[in-house]
Write a protein that holds these residues in place. Structure first.
Motif, PDB file in Angstrom:
ATOM      1  N   GLY A 205       0.748  -1.192   0.043  1.00 41.48           N
ATOM      2  CA  GLY A 205       0.008   0.030  -0.075  1.00 41.48           C
ATOM      3  C   GLY A 205       0.682   1.165   0.231  1.00 41.48           C
ATOM      4  N   ILE A 206       2.104   1.240  -0.261  1.00 41.17           N
ATOM      5  CA  ILE A 206       2.838   2.331  -0.216  1.00 41.17           C
ATOM      6  C   ILE A 206       3.027   2.844  -1.986  1.00 41.17           C
ATOM      7  CG2 ILE A 206       5.301   3.294  -0.042  1.00 41.17           C
ATOM      8  CD1 ILE A 206       5.454   1.355   2.459  1.00 41.17           C
ATOM      9  N   SER A 207       2.756   4.195  -1.997  1.00 37.88           N
ATOM     10  CA  SER A 207       2.689   4.638  -3.577  1.00 37.88           C
ATOM     11  C   SER A 207       4.347   4.874  -3.756  1.00 37.88           C
ATOM     12  CB  SER A 207       1.879   5.798  -3.619  1.00 37.88           C
ATOM     13  OG  SER A 207       2.038   6.196  -4.882  1.00 37.88           O
ATOM     14  N   MET A 208       4.592   4.298  -4.882  1.00 36.10           N
ATOM     15  CA  MET A 208       6.193   4.859  -5.364  1.00 36.10           C
ATOM     16  C   MET A 208       6.080   5.615  -6.839  1.00 36.10           C
ATOM     17  SD  MET A 208       8.225   3.806  -3.110  1.00 36.10           S
ATOM     18  CE  MET A 208       9.748   3.803  -4.059  1.00 36.10           C
ATOM     19  N   ARG A 209       4.839   6.268  -7.053  1.00 35.91           N
ATOM     20  CA  ARG A 209       4.582   6.875  -8.515  1.00 35.91           C
ATOM     21  C   ARG A 209       5.554   7.976  -8.349  1.00 35.91           C
ATOM     22  NH1 ARG A 209       3.437   5.353 -12.931  1.00 35.91           N
ATOM     23  NH2 ARG A 209       1.729   4.128 -11.578  1.00 35.91           N
ATOM     24  N   TRP A 210       6.167   8.707  -7.464  1.00 37.72           N
ATOM     25  CA  TRP A 210       7.078   9.701  -7.645  1.00 37.72           C
ATOM     26  C   TRP A 210       8.268   9.113  -7.962  1.00 37.72           C
ATOM     27  CZ3 TRP A 210      11.329   9.373  -4.750  1.00 37.72           C
ATOM     28  CH2 TRP A 210      11.475   8.640  -3.694  1.00 37.72           C
ATOM     29  N   PHE A 211       8.653   8.018  -7.690  1.00 37.38           N
ATOM     30  CA  PHE A 211       9.734   7.352  -7.925  1.00 37.38           C
ATOM     31  C   PHE A 211       9.818   6.926  -9.355  1.00 37.38           C
ATOM     32  CE2 PHE A 211      12.753   3.522  -8.034  1.00 37.38           C
ATOM     33  CZ  PHE A 211      14.070   4.234  -7.672  1.00 37.38           C
ATOM     34  N   TYR A 212       8.630   6.217  -9.831  1.00 36.79           N
ATOM     35  CA  TYR A 212       8.736   5.730 -11.088  1.00 36.79           C
ATOM     36  C   TYR A 212       9.056   6.820 -12.056  1.00 36.79           C
ATOM     37  CZ  TYR A 212       6.464   1.775  -8.434  1.00 36.79           C
ATOM     38  OH  TYR A 212       6.217   0.902  -7.740  1.00 36.79           O
ATOM     39  N   ASN A 213       8.036   7.990 -11.902  1.00 28.56           N
ATOM     40  CA  ASN A 213       7.937   9.024 -12.781  1.00 28.56           C
ATOM     41  C   ASN A 213       9.538   9.670 -12.931  1.00 28.56           C
ATOM     42  OD1 ASN A 213       5.561   9.047 -13.048  1.00 28.56           O
ATOM     43  ND2 ASN A 213       4.851  10.527 -11.472  1.00 28.56           N
ATOM     44  N   ALA A 214      10.162   9.776 -11.719  1.00 24.83           N
ATOM     45  CA  ALA A 214      11.587  10.129 -11.953  1.00 24.83           C
ATOM     46  C   ALA A 214      12.577   9.324 -12.779  1.00 24.83           C
ATOM     47  CB  ALA A 214      12.320  10.227 -10.633  1.00 24.83           C
ATOM     48  N   LEU A 215      12.301   7.943 -12.599  1.00 28.73           N
ATOM     49  CA  LEU A 215      13.197   6.888 -13.296  1.00 28.73           C
ATOM     50  C   LEU A 215      12.615   6.993 -15.098  1.00 28.73           C
ATOM     51  CD1 LEU A 215      13.220   3.574 -11.563  1.00 28.73           C
ATOM     52  CD2 LEU A 215      14.757   5.499 -11.497  1.00 28.73           C
ATOM     53  N   MET A 216      11.416   7.120 -15.148  1.00 30.00           N
ATOM     54  CA  MET A 216      10.765   7.164 -16.587  1.00 30.00           C
ATOM     55  C   MET A 216      10.626   8.585 -17.282  1.00 30.00           C
ATOM     56  SD  MET A 216      10.521   3.922 -16.376  1.00 30.00           S
ATOM     57  CE  MET A 216       9.976   2.688 -15.180  1.00 30.00           C
ATOM     58  N   GLY A 217      10.960   9.669 -16.379  1.00 27.34           N
ATOM     59  CA  GLY A 217      10.611  10.967 -17.076  1.00 27.34           C
ATOM     60  C   GLY A 217       9.403  11.276 -17.611  1.00 27.34           C
ATOM     61  N   SER A 218       8.354  10.891 -16.581  1.00 27.65           N
ATOM     62  CA  SER A 218       7.021  11.014 -16.918  1.00 27.65           C
ATOM     63  C   SER A 218       6.019  11.618 -16.084  1.00 27.65           C
ATOM     64  CB  SER A 218       6.402   9.828 -17.249  1.00 27.65           C
ATOM     65  OG  SER A 218       6.653   8.756 -16.325  1.00 27.65           O
ATOM     66  N   ALA A 219       6.794  12.685 -15.128  1.00 26.85           N
ATOM     67  CA  ALA A 219       6.043  13.250 -14.138  1.00 26.85           C
ATOM     68  C   ALA A 219       4.893  14.263 -14.716  1.00 26.85           C
ATOM     69  CB  ALA A 219       7.091  14.044 -13.206  1.00 26.85           C
ATOM     70  N   TYR A 220       4.788  14.849 -15.537  1.00 22.61           N
ATOM     71  CA  TYR A 220       4.161  15.767 -16.167  1.00 22.61           C
ATOM     72  C   TYR A 220       3.721  15.466 -17.780  1.00 22.61           C
ATOM     73  CZ  TYR A 220       5.627  18.155 -11.976  1.00 22.61           C
ATOM     74  OH  TYR A 220       6.200  18.359 -10.827  1.00 22.61           O
ATOM     75  N   ALA A 221       2.528  15.157 -18.093  1.00 20.18           N
ATOM     76  CA  ALA A 221       1.828  14.715 -19.225  1.00 20.18           C
ATOM     77  C   ALA A 221       2.143  15.923 -20.181  1.00 20.18           C
ATOM     78  CB  ALA A 221       0.575  14.364 -19.118  1.00 20.18           C
ATOM     79  N   ASN A 222       2.788  16.005 -21.456  1.00 23.92           N
ATOM     80  CA  ASN A 222       2.608  16.839 -22.376  1.00 23.92           C
ATOM     81  C   ASN A 222       3.666  18.121 -21.768  1.00 23.92           C
ATOM     82  OD1 ASN A 222       0.736  15.474 -23.923  1.00 23.92           O
ATOM     83  ND2 ASN A 222      -0.903  16.391 -22.878  1.00 23.92           N
ATOM     84  N   ASN A 223       4.434  17.732 -20.883  1.00 23.35           N
ATOM     85  CA  ASN A 223       5.377  18.750 -20.345  1.00 23.35           C
ATOM     86  C   ASN A 223       6.623  18.146 -20.186  1.00 23.35           C
ATOM     87  OD1 ASN A 223       6.832  20.917 -19.456  1.00 23.35           O
ATOM     88  ND2 ASN A 223       5.503  21.225 -17.534  1.00 23.35           N
ATOM     89  N   PRO A 224       7.378  17.780 -21.430  1.00 20.89           N
ATOM     90  CA  PRO A 224       8.655  17.071 -21.251  1.00 20.89           C
ATOM     91  C   PRO A 224       9.748  17.834 -20.316  1.00 20.89           C
ATOM     92  CG  PRO A 224       8.275  17.759 -23.381  1.00 20.89           C
ATOM     93  CD  PRO A 224       7.045  17.998 -22.549  1.00 20.89           C
ATOM     94  N   TYR A 225       9.806  19.048 -20.752  1.00 23.94           N
ATOM     95  CA  TYR A 225      10.934  19.892 -19.838  1.00 23.94           C
ATOM     96  C   TYR A 225      10.597  19.866 -18.399  1.00 23.94           C
ATOM     97  CZ  TYR A 225      11.996  21.307 -24.496  1.00 23.94           C
ATOM     98  OH  TYR A 225      12.347  21.227 -25.969  1.00 23.94           O
ATOM     99  N   GLY A 226       9.495  19.717 -17.802  1.00 23.94           N
ATOM    100  CA  GLY A 226       9.191  19.709 -16.555  1.00 23.94           C
ATOM    101  C   GLY A 226       9.329  18.596 -16.059  1.00 23.94           C
ATOM    102  N   SER A 227       9.193  17.449 -16.857  1.00 20.82           N
ATOM    103  CA  SER A 227       9.475  15.991 -16.416  1.00 20.82           C
ATOM    104  C   SER A 227      10.760  15.658 -16.185  1.00 20.82           C
ATOM    105  CB  SER A 227       8.766  15.086 -17.535  1.00 20.82           C
ATOM    106  OG  SER A 227       7.471  15.195 -17.440  1.00 20.82           O
ATOM    107  N   LEU A 228      11.720  16.238 -17.307  1.00 15.90           N
ATOM    108  CA  LEU A 228      12.889  16.532 -17.101  1.00 15.90           C
ATOM    109  C   LEU A 228      13.622  16.968 -16.059  1.00 15.90           C
ATOM    110  CD1 LEU A 228      15.750  15.593 -18.313  1.00 15.90           C
ATOM    111  CD2 LEU A 228      15.653  17.851 -19.764  1.00 15.90           C
ATOM    112  N   LEU A 229      12.926  18.202 -15.613  1.00 19.63           N
ATOM    113  CA  LEU A 229      13.616  18.905 -14.273  1.00 19.63           C
ATOM    114  C   LEU A 229      13.123  17.964 -13.095  1.00 19.63           C
ATOM    115  CD1 LEU A 229      14.956  21.380 -13.075  1.00 19.63           C
ATOM    116  CD2 LEU A 229      12.572  22.395 -13.372  1.00 19.63           C
ATOM    117  N   TYR A 230      11.988  17.495 -13.059  1.00 22.80           N
ATOM    118  CA  TYR A 230      11.627  16.674 -11.906  1.00 22.80           C
ATOM    119  C   TYR A 230      12.634  15.536 -11.869  1.00 22.80           C
ATOM    120  CZ  TYR A 230       8.645  13.672  -9.265  1.00 22.80           C
ATOM    121  OH  TYR A 230       8.257  12.667  -8.105  1.00 22.80           O
TER     122      TYR A 230
END
Length: 257
Positions: A205-230
């Motif tokens: 029950g622990i969410s690791m979405r923040w970590f997956y998004n960092a590994l995949m570069g997918s934090a913000y949809a349609n904002n690749p530069y924001g995802s890269l910075l994240y």
């Protein structure tokens, strides 16, 4: 500061001129080719057409992979094990200090691990470009960067994300090696940690979405530069945390023999 740069220069030379670094670059590139081997055979036999962009996306269908973490670890994460087992560490610490030694190790480990994965990616793309067009007339451009024709920016984005993700796994393995000074255990750390971080937390029950998004570069949809910075910020902070833990554990090991 002079002692740090002197120590870092030695570490960087050891890391980037090592056989393990070259093996990691070649291994990363080879794994990417193996992941699209069936498509390449079909293209050679004239059964299908494709381009570098499509092949690259197919090779990274699952994003940052377990093998990427392993190749990030190979160049320099075992350096503390080697120094400790050979007692080379004591002569270095006498000339500098524990903090300088630990920071230099963590920084070099991060740079070497990230660079090995990134260069493997670059080599894969360049070798594909020798035989196939970068993007064909029917290329998939369902991406804000690609739709704007920014192919170089797209590939740079992908490689940078994987570079910073690799730095985390390389320094994580270095940290574990300060507890268990065994080369084989250190090399196994990416396998165990990647499996744990991807599979175990959701079960309990622990969410690791923040970590997956960092590994995949997918934090913000349609904002690749924001995802890269994240990705850069999260992976850098995690690597810095691991580096701090590395220095602390090295200090404890030396104080207690």
């Amino acid at each position: 500061m002079k002692k740090f740069f002197s120590n870092a220069r030695v570490d960087l030379r050891r890391a980037f001129s090592s056989f393990e670094f070259l093996l990691s670059v070649a291994g990363m590139c080879t794994v990417l080719f193996l992941s699209v081997s069936s498509q390449l055979r079909a293209m050679v036999n004239g059964l299908m057409q494709s381009d570098v962009l499509n092949l690259y996306n197919l090779a990274h269908f699952q994003g940052f992979s377990l093998l990427s973490a392993i190749f990030a670890t190979l160049p320099y994460s075992t350096s503390f094990c080697i120094d400790w087992n050979n007692q080379f560490i004591r002569s270095v610490v006498i000339r500098t200090n524990i903090r300088t030694y630990g920071i230099s190790k963590a920084l070099t480990c991060a740079l070497a691990g990230g660079s090995a994965v990134a260069l493997g990616e670059v080599l894969f793309i360049l070798l594909l470009c020798l035989c196939f067009p970068l993007v064909g007339p029917e290329g998939n451009l369902n991406n804000s960067m690609l739709s704007g024709g920014n192919l170089i920016a797209f590939f740079s984005f992908q490689i940078l994300v994987k570079f910073f993700a690799a730095t985390f796994f390389s320094v994580l393995a270095l940290w574990i090696s300060t507890y268990l000074t065994n080369v084989f255990v250190t090399l196994a750390v990416p396998i165990l940690s990647f499996y744990f971080l991807i599979t175990i937390p959701p079960v309990i029950g622990i969410s690791m979405r923040w970590f997956y998004n960092a590994l995949m570069g997918s934090a913000y949809a349609n904002n690749p530069y924001g995802s890269l910075l994240y990705s850069i910020v999260v992976c850098s902070l995690l690597s810095i945390l691991m580096g701090i833990l590395v220095v602390g554990q090295i200090r404890r090991r030396l104080e207690h023999g």
